[in-house]
Enzyme design. Structure first.
Site, PDB file in Angstrom:
ATOM      1  CB  CYS A  47      -0.900   0.014   1.223  1.00 54.97           C
ATOM      2  SG  CYS A  47       0.040   0.145   2.754  1.00 54.97           S
ATOM      3  CG  ASP A 450      10.150 -31.262   2.149  1.00 55.26           C
ATOM      4  OD1 ASP A 450      10.586 -32.346   2.553  1.00 55.26           O
ATOM      5  OD2 ASP A 450      10.722 -30.175   2.332  1.00 55.26           O
ATOM      6  CG  ASP A 630      12.371 -26.460   1.462  1.00 57.08           C
ATOM      7  OD1 ASP A 630      12.209 -27.680   1.599  1.00 57.08           O
ATOM      8  OD2 ASP A 630      13.088 -25.770   2.207  1.00 57.08           O
ATOM      9  CG  ASP A 634      11.621 -31.589  -1.257  1.00 55.69           C
ATOM     10  OD1 ASP A 634      11.351 -32.725  -0.860  1.00 55.69           O
ATOM     11  OD2 ASP A 634      11.849 -30.621  -0.514  1.00 55.69           O
TER      12      ASP A 634
END
Lengths: 731, 51
Positions: A47, A450, A630, A634
């Site tokens: 904002c 994960d 992550d 993986d």
């Protein structure tokens, strides 16, 4: 407050007008040496208040001349002296409450000026300009201009429309030409043919002072389609710059040993045989062997194991691992593209190329569409030629059919929806990297998570601190404050939260790879690894405290949940999705965690290839798997999965392998994204429906020869408008 | 009808002016941060050196 209110940090102004103040300031700036331009990613801003907050926080720092936030890209560009360190800027922003990361300006430079986007926007502007003018002239014709006046209007229209169409339609012509040369049909072939036929017959009609000219239709076609192209380009460019931004997040630097000291160099400058210093808290930049020092390594990104590994002289280290406790010197064995990390990334790139066999809804529609309209228009032309034996009428009808069926709505349908959906998700904190990711996400029925670093923050939280007696608490705090080890930091934070004050421990010394020891009231106290302290190691993550000759006490740790993780899992289960927890960690730890968060299905001690195989097996069973992970361990699974998401904190390779990336810390946007994806898919299909209905109504008119330029213009605009408005409902 | 001889060039000229203004603004990077600009206009402190 006036519009000229003083920025909080500036000195009192000597004169009344801001321009007079700016003038001497500008002179002063001109004298300064070359400035460094720094880029920071500030994912949390949203904002006007944030803009002021970020800019003020930076501008008060010494050496910073200017900071300018780009809210659209969530970035801030900083003009500062050369000696200003990025860390100072990030720290200042963190203090002000904004998450900040450094970006590599070299990597970003390519996306700074979006030449293609600007070219498209310029063509769009020219097309709109021409369309408005031609439309004005056409309105005069439709209103009943006759004879010489009508011919004059048509000639002026031609003079505006022909160059405009030639200039603005180039993206379509080149694409259609390329497709035809390769012997394929794509959406641009009917578009090009329609534009060429419309302009050609209109010009011919105008020369013969005929009644109908479709110049307005030709240029309107260009306008609507360019709008679609531009939206499409913006989404794709957004995704590409997002990918590049993520790559730029890692500023690869290393401390190379030079004589007695060290120098900071880019990774690219390192060569095999160099000695590199890695300080505690740093990430190892290369593959290599330790020649000096001992430490503990956080290998969780590579292996998924939470417990740090102790390493010493002669041990191998790999790029991407984090150094925790002691400074080490590493002899470089492999750099850059030769490291294991990069090699895995490359493998993923290859696997990814093979994965893109998903046919998007738009491609499927185009495959039916392009031959369809050509056949209809050819049939109409042949039919009319047989019926009237007049080639001019037959060609006019063929042109009218092509114009009215031309896929303005279809060309806008998908880009408008994906742009609206991506913009919405970006505001929520999710970047979409792949064009078809949203469509695929909508079909997901199984979600695989994960554990470490994905559902958890990757930072452990000590449990049972309050059960220690007060002197033990005070000693533990005093020792923990002396280390940058994540467990020590967690202990210190936990104890400080309990209101504990540190004991008077003297001679605190950290033994890299082992722990911290000191002297308290003449007895030696230790906090660290089990073997070093003299305790039996427990199965869970723990650190051990020993006071003098007393028994060692264990301080155990549990992973902290990532923000939004619980809400996400419950939300997914409420929607009836199958949720699976998959981790490389030991069975007991994974099971405990699964119970805590409420996941029934668990796969523990999964090696990277086992993870990928498990996901592949689910896919073979017909499941559409969303993988959220992550780490390096993986990445293979992320690539195999139907769709994949990784958090921004993930390793670069994991982010490269996934379709979407979370920009903030919270996991919650994933749930929202799935809802948005389903809504987007619904909108795309609705838009195809709208386009088909309009074609079903309009094509018979065109074939029957009733389609005047006025009807064509109305039908075309209204269908494009409906489709765009329908897409806007997603925002 | 004579008036058309004036009005059409005038309308084209005005349109072309708008087009060149747009082109200039595009080159100046005025469309690089549409979201930020929307918020900046509401800000109290004077932004006297925009880039």
């Amino acid at each position: 407050m006036t519009a000229f209110a003083e920025p909080a940090q500036s000195l009192a102004r000597p004169s009344a007008c801001p321009a007079c103040d700016a003038a001497p300031l500008a002179e002063h700036l001109a004298d300064l040496p070359k400035e460094a331009r720094l880029m920071l990613a500030v994912p949390g801003i949203h904002c006007g208040g944030c803009i002021s907050g970020v800019e003020r926080a930076l501008q008060v720092l010494p050496g910073v001349h200017d900071a300018r936030v780009n809210l659209t890209l969530r970035r801030v560009a900083v003009e500062a002296d050369l000696d200003v360190e990025v860390e100072t800027l990030c720290a200042a922003l963190e203090d002000a409450g904004f998450e900040a990361h450094e970006l590599d300006p070299g990597v970003l430079a390519a996306t700074e000026v979006d030449a293609r986007g600007r070219a498209l926007l310029m063509r769009l502007a020219v097309a709109i300009f021409a369309m408005m003018n031609v439309m004005l002239l056409s309105v005069a014709v439709w209103a009943g201009a006759e004879g010489v006046t009508r011919d004059m209007m048509h000639w002026i229209s031609a003079a505006i429309a022909i160059p405009a169409v030639i200039f603005t339609g180039q993206p379509f012509y080149s694409s259609a030409f390329g497709a035809l040369r390769a012997g394929r049909l794509n959406m641009d072939v009917p578009i090009t043919l329609a534009i060429v036929l419309a302009v050609g017959t209109s010009l011919y009609e105008t020369m013969l002072s005929g009644e109908h000219a479709y110049f307005d239709a030709a240029i309107a076609l260009c306008t609507f389609l360019l709008a679609g192209r531009y939206l499409d380009h913006r989404t794709r460019a957004g995704a590409r710059s997002a990918a590049q931004e993520l790559a730029a997040l890692e500023v690869p630097r290393a401390l190379r040993i030079k004589g007695q000291g060290t120098e900071t160099v880019g990774i690219a400058e390192l060569s095999v045989g160099d000695l590199v210093r890695v300080l505690p808290g740093g990430r190892i930049p290369v593959d290599g062997r330790i020649t000096e020092g001992a430490t503990e390594l956080d290998r969780s990104l590579m292996t998924g194991e939470t417990l740090p590994a102790a390493i010493g002289l002669g041990d191998r280290v790999h790029a991407g691992e984090a150094n925790l406790t002691g400074p080490i010197t590493v002899e470089v064995l492999a750099t850059g593209r030769e490291t294991d990390l990069a090699r895995i990334t490359d493998l993923i790139a290859v696997a990814e190329a093979g994965r893109n066999n998903y046919t998007s809804l738009a491609d499927a529609a185009a495959k039916l569409y392009a031959p369809g309209v050509h056949i209809i228009s050819a049939l109409a032309a042949i039919g009319w030629f047989i019926a009237t034996m007049d080639l001019r009428v037959a060609l006019n009808i063929a042109a009218a059919v092509l114009i009215i069926t031309c896929p303005c709505a279809l060309g806008l349908a998908v880009p408008a929806v994906t742009t609206a959906a991506s913009a919405r998700l970006f505001r929520k904190g999710l970047l979409i990297k792949s064009g078809t990711a949203l469509e695929r996400l909508a079909e997901v029925d199984t979600v695989v998570f994960d554990k470490t670093g994905t559902l958890t923050d990757g930072t452990p939280e000590p449990s049972g601190l309050s059960t220690l007696d007060s002197s033990a608490q005070r000693i533990a705090l005093a020792l923990a404050l002396g280390s940058a080890h994540p467990l020590a930091i967690a202990v210190a934070r936990g104890l400080e939260d309990l209101g504990v004050r540190p004991a008077n421990v003297s001679g605190c010394e950290e033994k890299p790879g082992f722990g911290i020891e000191g002297i308290w009231n003449g007895t030696s106290v230790r906090l660290g690894r089990a073997a070093w302290v003299g305790a039996d190691a427990e199965a869970v993550t723990a650190t051990y405290l020993r006071i003098g000759d007393g028994a060692a006490r264990a301080i155990t740790f549990a992973d902290t949940l990532r923000a939004g993780a619980e809400a996400l899992v419950t939300g997914l289960q409420a929607e009836g999705k199958r949720v699976v927890l998959m981790s490389g960690d030991v069975e007991a730890a994974v099971q405990t965690f699964a119970d805590r968060i409420g996941i029934d299905e668990v796969i523990a001690e999964a090696r990277p290839d086992a993870k990928a195989k498990a996901v592949a097996a689910m896919a073979e069973g017909g499941a559409k798997v969303l993988m959220v992970g992550d780490g390096m361990n993986d990445t293979a699974a992320l690539t195999v999965a139907y769709v994949s998401i990784s958090p921004a904190s993930a390793l670069e390779a994991a982010r490269a392998a996934s379709d979407m990336v979370l920009t903030g810390r919270s996991l919650e946007p994933i749930l929202e994204a799935m809802g948005t994806a389903r809504a987007a898919r619904r909108r795309i299909k609705e838009n195809f429906g709208i386009a088909s209905v309009y074609n079903l109504l309009a094509v018979p008119l065109a074939v029957a020869g009733l389609c005047s330029p006025l009807i064509a213009a109305l039908a075309m605009s209204s269908s494009s408008l409906t489709v765009s408005l329908n897409a806007l409902r997603l925002r | 009808m004579d008036v058309l001889g004036i009005l059409i060039p005038v309308s084209l000229g005005l349109g072309a002016m708008g087009l060149s203004a747009f082109w200039w603004l595009l080159r100046k990077g005025q469309f690089d941060d549409p979201e930020g600009s929307a918020h900046r206009i509401l800000r109290d402190d004077y932004d006297d050196r925009p880039k």
